[in-house]
Design a protein around this motif. Structure first.
Motif, mmCIF file in Angstrom:
data_model
loop_
_atom_site.group_PDB
_atom_site.id
_atom_site.type_symbol
_atom_site.label_atom_id
_atom_site.label_comp_id
_atom_site.label_asym_id
_atom_site.label_seq_id
_atom_site.Cartn_x
_atom_site.Cartn_y
_atom_site.Cartn_z
ATOM 1 N N ASP A 1 -32.493 -5.381 -33.241
ATOM 2 C CA ASP A 1 -31.520 -5.287 -32.160
ATOM 3 C C ASP A 1 -30.370 -6.251 -32.423
ATOM 4 O O ASP A 1 -30.246 -6.825 -33.511
ATOM 5 C CB ASP A 1 -32.186 -5.548 -30.814
ATOM 6 C CG ASP A 1 -32.814 -6.937 -30.734
ATOM 7 O OD1 ASP A 1 -32.537 -7.777 -31.615
ATOM 8 O OD2 ASP A 1 -33.592 -7.183 -29.797
ATOM 9 N N GLY A 2 -29.524 -6.454 -31.405
ATOM 10 C CA GLY A 2 -28.346 -7.279 -31.605
ATOM 11 C C GLY A 2 -28.565 -8.763 -31.473
ATOM 12 O O GLY A 2 -27.587 -9.523 -31.452
ATOM 13 N N TRP B 1 -30.543 -12.067 -37.329
ATOM 14 C CA TRP B 1 -29.563 -11.757 -38.366
ATOM 15 C C TRP B 1 -29.065 -13.025 -39.049
ATOM 16 O O TRP B 1 -28.850 -13.034 -40.261
ATOM 17 C CB TRP B 1 -28.403 -10.976 -37.774
ATOM 18 C CG TRP B 1 -28.849 -9.685 -37.158
ATOM 19 C CD1 TRP B 1 -28.778 -9.329 -35.848
ATOM 20 C CD2 TRP B 1 -29.483 -8.589 -37.829
ATOM 21 N NE1 TRP B 1 -29.315 -8.083 -35.657
ATOM 22 C CE2 TRP B 1 -29.750 -7.595 -36.853
ATOM 23 C CE3 TRP B 1 -29.839 -8.341 -39.146
ATOM 24 C CZ2 TRP B 1 -30.361 -6.386 -37.157
ATOM 25 C CZ3 TRP B 1 -30.448 -7.133 -39.456
ATOM 26 C CH2 TRP B 1 -30.706 -6.180 -38.480
ATOM 27 N N GLU C 1 -28.180 -4.614 -43.242
ATOM 28 C CA GLU C 1 -28.502 -4.696 -41.825
ATOM 29 C C GLU C 1 -28.266 -3.355 -41.136
ATOM 30 O O GLU C 1 -27.269 -2.688 -41.398
ATOM 31 C CB GLU C 1 -27.650 -5.775 -41.147
ATOM 32 C CG GLU C 1 -27.799 -7.155 -41.784
ATOM 33 C CD GLU C 1 -26.835 -8.171 -41.171
ATOM 34 O OE1 GLU C 1 -26.198 -7.831 -40.141
ATOM 35 O OE2 GLU C 1 -26.726 -9.284 -41.709
ATOM 36 N N GLN C 2 -29.193 -3.001 -40.254
ATOM 37 C CA GLN C 2 -29.074 -1.796 -39.431
ATOM 38 C C GLN C 2 -29.397 -2.166 -37.988
ATOM 39 O O GLN C 2 -30.484 -2.643 -37.688
ATOM 40 C CB GLN C 2 -30.030 -0.706 -39.914
ATOM 41 C CG GLN C 2 -30.183 0.481 -38.960
ATOM 42 C CD GLN C 2 -28.904 1.268 -38.784
ATOM 43 O OE1 GLN C 2 -28.226 1.587 -39.757
ATOM 44 N NE2 GLN C 2 -28.549 1.586 -37.536
ATOM 45 N N ARG C 3 -28.425 -1.953 -37.088
ATOM 46 C CA ARG C 3 -28.649 -2.227 -35.681
ATOM 47 C C ARG C 3 -29.449 -1.091 -35.041
ATOM 48 O O ARG C 3 -29.294 0.075 -35.389
ATOM 49 C CB ARG C 3 -27.328 -2.384 -34.928
ATOM 50 C CG ARG C 3 -26.496 -3.562 -35.381
ATOM 51 C CD ARG C 3 -27.145 -4.898 -35.006
ATOM 52 N NE ARG C 3 -26.231 -6.000 -35.288
ATOM 53 C CZ ARG C 3 -26.118 -6.604 -36.456
ATOM 54 N NH1 ARG C 3 -26.870 -6.193 -37.473
ATOM 55 N NH2 ARG C 3 -25.264 -7.589 -36.629
ATOM 56 N N CYS C 4 -30.292 -1.452 -34.090
ATOM 57 C CA CYS C 4 -31.119 -0.489 -33.384
ATOM 58 C C CYS C 4 -30.275 0.271 -32.358
ATOM 59 O O CYS C 4 -29.649 -0.337 -31.474
ATOM 60 C CB CYS C 4 -32.283 -1.201 -32.687
ATOM 61 S SG CYS C 4 -33.233 -0.157 -31.581
ATOM 62 N N TRP C 5 -30.255 1.594 -32.462
ATOM 63 C CA TRP C 5 -29.476 2.404 -31.538
ATOM 64 C C TRP C 5 -30.089 2.428 -30.140
ATOM 65 O O TRP C 5 -29.390 2.580 -29.144
ATOM 66 C CB TRP C 5 -29.333 3.827 -32.081
ATOM 67 C CG TRP C 5 -28.130 3.993 -32.946
ATOM 68 C CD1 TRP C 5 -28.075 3.990 -34.307
ATOM 69 C CD2 TRP C 5 -26.779 4.160 -32.494
ATOM 70 N NE1 TRP C 5 -26.787 4.146 -34.741
ATOM 71 C CE2 TRP C 5 -25.964 4.272 -33.645
ATOM 72 C CE3 TRP C 5 -26.178 4.232 -31.250
ATOM 73 C CZ2 TRP C 5 -24.583 4.443 -33.579
ATOM 74 C CZ3 TRP C 5 -24.798 4.409 -31.170
ATOM 75 C CH2 TRP C 5 -24.020 4.510 -32.319
ATOM 76 N N LYS D 1 -28.753 -0.638 -28.578
ATOM 77 C CA LYS D 1 -27.299 -0.546 -28.465
ATOM 78 C C LYS D 1 -26.903 0.376 -27.313
ATOM 79 O O LYS D 1 -25.966 0.060 -26.553
ATOM 80 C CB LYS D 1 -26.708 -0.043 -29.780
ATOM 81 C CG LYS D 1 -25.193 0.098 -29.778
ATOM 82 C CD LYS D 1 -24.505 -1.234 -29.477
ATOM 83 C CE LYS D 1 -24.684 -2.220 -30.597
ATOM 84 N NZ LYS D 1 -23.902 -3.464 -30.359
ATOM 85 N N ASP E 1 -19.712 -3.340 -34.200
ATOM 86 C CA ASP E 1 -20.880 -3.282 -35.087
ATOM 87 C C ASP E 1 -20.987 -1.934 -35.792
ATOM 88 O O ASP E 1 -22.080 -1.508 -36.169
ATOM 89 C CB ASP E 1 -22.172 -3.528 -34.282
ATOM 90 C CG ASP E 1 -22.245 -4.919 -33.696
ATOM 91 O OD1 ASP E 1 -21.626 -5.823 -34.272
ATOM 92 O OD2 ASP E 1 -22.923 -5.091 -32.660
ATOM 93 N N GLU F 1 -22.825 -1.787 -39.232
ATOM 94 C CA GLU F 1 -24.271 -1.998 -39.124
ATOM 95 C C GLU F 1 -24.956 -0.861 -38.378
ATOM 96 O O GLU F 1 -26.131 -0.582 -38.619
ATOM 97 C CB GLU F 1 -24.567 -3.324 -38.418
ATOM 98 C CG GLU F 1 -24.225 -4.563 -39.217
ATOM 99 C CD GLU F 1 -22.727 -4.874 -39.197
ATOM 100 O OE1 GLU F 1 -21.996 -4.227 -38.393
ATOM 101 O OE2 GLU F 1 -22.289 -5.747 -39.968
ATOM 102 N N LEU F 2 -24.244 -0.198 -37.485
ATOM 103 C CA LEU F 2 -24.825 0.922 -36.753
ATOM 104 C C LEU F 2 -24.951 2.180 -37.612
ATOM 105 O O LEU F 2 -25.820 3.022 -37.365
ATOM 106 C CB LEU F 2 -23.990 1.233 -35.505
ATOM 107 C CG LEU F 2 -24.105 0.245 -34.344
ATOM 108 C CD1 LEU F 2 -23.042 0.533 -33.289
ATOM 109 C CD2 LEU F 2 -25.497 0.314 -33.719
#
Length: 432
Positions: free
Chosen positions: A252-253, A258, A270-274, A277, A334, A337-338
């Motif tokens: 997550d953010g 991170w 890095e991959q942000r959690c949708w 988000k 982001d 990363e998204l």
């Protein structure tokens, strides 16, 4: 002809279908228990007979056998999945002496060890019932009528189990990681109430995808509010035990993870959690705008490729940027990363967009803590979470197209979710 006779019948006769159950339970349960008792007794007798026959030729100086029968032990009850069964185990008198140690040999049954009072299946069921919400005070009333006895079902049994779980969790946290390669990693912090403590328990969780595509718990540790220092300590410990840098990390953010990842594994993408988000974006919008915003955000994370996703981002900004700039900024700030998951196999996109492997697993933990109003201590909460994840891990399925995970580790390039074949250099005229 075999005839079943209940206690209420004065003479041997065919059983009445409407006759009441026997005192110890239903008639079928009594038949099952009696059959299990007879089979267990026969198995124990056969085991002893085979042991004695194996050493029948060993004699003492008087020509007498060194291994002979020695009657039967005192009756004892053994708790099995068929209920409580009374067992009378045969005994063996073994007069042989071990030449190395000088001690008498002893016969130990592999079917029914001397210390056994519960079958292994019962030992597996008890912790699962406790972990999934049954209070330790309810074990005896809940299982006594089903198993026929309450022996070995006390709350003290569960207390001993929680102590054992803490030791297992500690051993898990110190295991060697150099033999396993985790290509993808999901990371998240989970907060649980502690019944005897004012502060919540913050669990730092990491689940990874092995090179063969299977999911596996990497680390579970107590942290301090998901801070950078706590995450950095956990990542450094994993690296010290031999963990390689994953190719992609999903979370997550929260800035703590991170920041620690860039320090310990700077090469990891890095991959942000949708899932997180979308929740953050909707919290910055009025409820009347939620249906349209959800649909617009779905056009982004569910687009067919990165190009279409960026067009959907532009459309979202155009529709909501003038009135709700803060909500739009949560996406545009982001965006790289998204959309990182678009650089990986299309079969893996559904796994890499969110931290769902952690969220779905800890739904069971939260259910357990609601029933018991939280663990009694932070150590007990950590041990309980570890055992729940360990039980859930057996049902985890591998990622889609698991054979592509090795290609991701090898550095293969994917365009729009498809593998890009390496182009060979053209031969010059002379070589041709």
């Amino acid at each position: 002809m075999l005839t079943v006779v209940t206690e209420s019948e004065p003479t041997p006769a065919a059983p009445d279908p409407t006759a009441p159950a026997v005192a110890g339970g239903s008639l079928i349960d009594e038949i099952v228990r009696d059959g299990a008792r007879r089979m267990l007794a026969a198995a124990l007798e056969a085991e002893v007979a085979a042991y004695i026959a194996a050493y029948a030729e060993e004699l003492d100086e008087r020509g007498r056998r060194l291994v002979v029968r020695n009657g039967h032990a005192e009756p004892r009850q053994v708790l099995t999945s068929a209920g409580a069964i009374e067992v009378v185990a045969p005994r063996v008198n073994d007069k042989r002496v071990d030449e190395a140690t000088g001690e008498r040999q002893r016969f130990t049954s592999a079917i029914l060890p001397p210390w056994c009072r519960k079958s292994p299946k019962i030992n597996e069921v008890l912790p699962l019932l406790y972990l999934h919400g049954l209070s330790s005070q309810d074990f005896v009333p809940a299982l006594q009528s089903f198993l026929g006895t309450g022996s070995g079902l006390s709350s003290a049994t569960v207390t001993r189990l929680t102590t054992q779980w803490q030791d297992e969790a500690k051993a898990f946290g110190n295991r060697d990681l150099s033999t396993v390669d985790y290509v993808y990693v999901w990371a998240d912090g989970v907060h649980l109430n502690v019944r005897l403590d004012e502060e919540k328990l913050c669990l730092l969780v990491m689940i990874g995808v092995r090179i063969d595509g299977r999911k596996e718990l990497i680390a579970l540790a107590e942290g301090y509010r998901e801070s950078t220092g706590s995450w950095a300590d956990l990542l450094r410990d994993c690296k010290r035990r031999g963990m390689r840098a994953p190719v992609l990390a999903v979370g997550d953010g929260a800035l703590g993870f991170w920041g620690a990842l860039r320090e310990v594994f700077p090469e990891t993408r890095e991959q942000r959690c949708w899932f997180h988000k979308i929740g953050n974006v909707l919290s910055a919008l009025p409820k009347s705008a939620h249906p349209g915003a959800k649909k617009a955000l779905a056009e982004i994370w569910n687009a067919e490729d990165r190009e279409h996703a960026r067009r959907a981002v532009a459309a979202f900004k155009l529709a909501y940027g003038a009135k709700f700039g803060k909500a739009v900024a949560k996406v545009t700030d982001d965006i790289d990363e998204l959309l990182a998951f678009y650089d990986f196999p299309a079969e893996h996109w559904v796994h890499l967009r969110t931290t769902n492997p952690i969220e779905s697993t800890f739904a069971t933990v939260r259910h357990r803590t609601k029933v018991t109003k939280g663990p009694g201590s932070k150590a007990a909460g950590l041990a309980m979470a570890f055992k729940l994840i360990e039980a859930a891990q057996q049902r985890w399925r591998a990622v889609n197209a698991p054979h592509l995970v090795a290609l991701v580790r090898a550095g293969a390039r994917f365009d729009k979710g498809r593998l890009v074949e390496r182009q060979t250099a053209p031969l010059d005229a002379e070589a041709a």
